[in-house]
Design an enzyme around this catalytic site. Sequence first.
Site, mmCIF file in Angstrom:
data_model
loop_
_atom_site.group_PDB
_atom_site.id
_atom_site.type_symbol
_atom_site.label_atom_id
_atom_site.label_comp_id
_atom_site.label_asym_id
_atom_site.label_seq_id
_atom_site.Cartn_x
_atom_site.Cartn_y
_atom_site.Cartn_z
ATOM 1 N N VAL A 63 0.856 -1.179 0.000
ATOM 2 C CA VAL A 63 0.000 0.000 0.000
ATOM 3 C C VAL A 63 0.893 1.228 0.000
ATOM 4 O O VAL A 63 1.881 1.287 0.750
ATOM 5 C CB VAL A 63 -0.927 0.030 1.231
ATOM 6 C CG1 VAL A 63 -1.784 1.300 1.225
ATOM 7 C CG2 VAL A 63 -1.816 -1.209 1.270
ATOM 8 N N CYS A 64 0.584 2.183 -0.857
ATOM 9 C CA CYS A 64 1.285 3.465 -0.886
ATOM 10 C C CYS A 64 2.795 3.237 -1.040
ATOM 11 O O CYS A 64 3.237 2.541 -1.943
ATOM 12 C CB CYS A 64 0.935 4.257 0.368
ATOM 13 S SG CYS A 64 1.242 6.032 0.263
ATOM 14 N N GLY A 65 3.606 3.779 -0.130
ATOM 15 C CA GLY A 65 5.056 3.663 -0.242
ATOM 16 C C GLY A 65 5.612 2.289 0.051
ATOM 17 O O GLY A 65 6.829 2.083 -0.056
#
Length: 344
Positions: free
Chosen positions: A118-120
């Site tokens: 998720v995300c980074g």
Amino acid sequence: MLHVQVVLFDGFDLLDAVAPYEVFCAAEMLADYEMQVEFVSAEGPRLVPSGGKGVNIEATGRLNPTRKGIILVPGASGELEGDGPNAIPTILSRAMNTELTVKLKHALALPDLTVATVCGGSLVLAMGGLLDGRPAVTNHLGMELLGATGAIPVHARVVDDGNLVTGGGVTSGLDVALYLVERELGPQVAHAVERLFEYERRGTTWRKSGIPLRAEMAVGVSGVGGARDVTVVDSADAERAAVTVESSFDGTWDATIATPIGKLAVQLHISTINGLIQGQAIQGDEVSPFIAPILKGSTLCWSQRVTKPMRLNLNFEVAVSGDVMTGSAKAGILPASKLTAIRI
């Protein structure tokens, strides 16, 4: 039973981890406990501080990279810019330099285990050299860096590349988890979780399937690629790259690059051959040729692929005064690293 391990590391983003965790917990209940979810860390059971306000969450187990199921890696929460200890790039680099990278590499080699991010979280894998040549997505602020690591950036909410499923910005954790619930447990369970949460999954999940787009439309419409490209040389730049005499950059240079994780010693070899500037960088046993070196006034710019201390495509800008070279090297959202060199 399907096991889900949500990985925690120091500085992780709360929503990246907790939102998918709640989705999986709801699926566990609604699917008559055909799924089991827990928080883990690479180091084992411990209290793990999140980024930002530093809320602690307990990891109850050690990440097991051979356990059939799903491993989900969140991103980080912190300062968006700079190279301080609480900056997001620094937090992600610290996580990448733990045993987490080794465990994730092992997990990606197994056919019955899916690694999700998720995300980074995808940047943790990418900076560790685990996403080279693989389509993936991250927060929009990190797409350039994702491409610089050799991954293929895809501008989608969720990207499914088989045993690798990546999500975009922070709230995409809900979409990643719901998609995985549907993929692994079926649409009835996923729909029941959506109704419970009063949330409907957003966007189309990108997969390498179906009828391919026309080549000239692929980048603009599908959102694939773009950020992975290194410096593009236009005709004007090409003219500036051509010189008829030895340039002031020619020679062998002992260079030091001050990165957030320490100083790197690199030797640069630059020459002018047939009117064109060429070069290569040597660090230990790694030799990296300059890509598209161009002169912009008194500044020499080039791109370069490196694997140490992490796999990246770096963009360099340097200037020379006598036998002293100064400049910078940069990749995506990572802070620029200062370069200094002496001609030998």
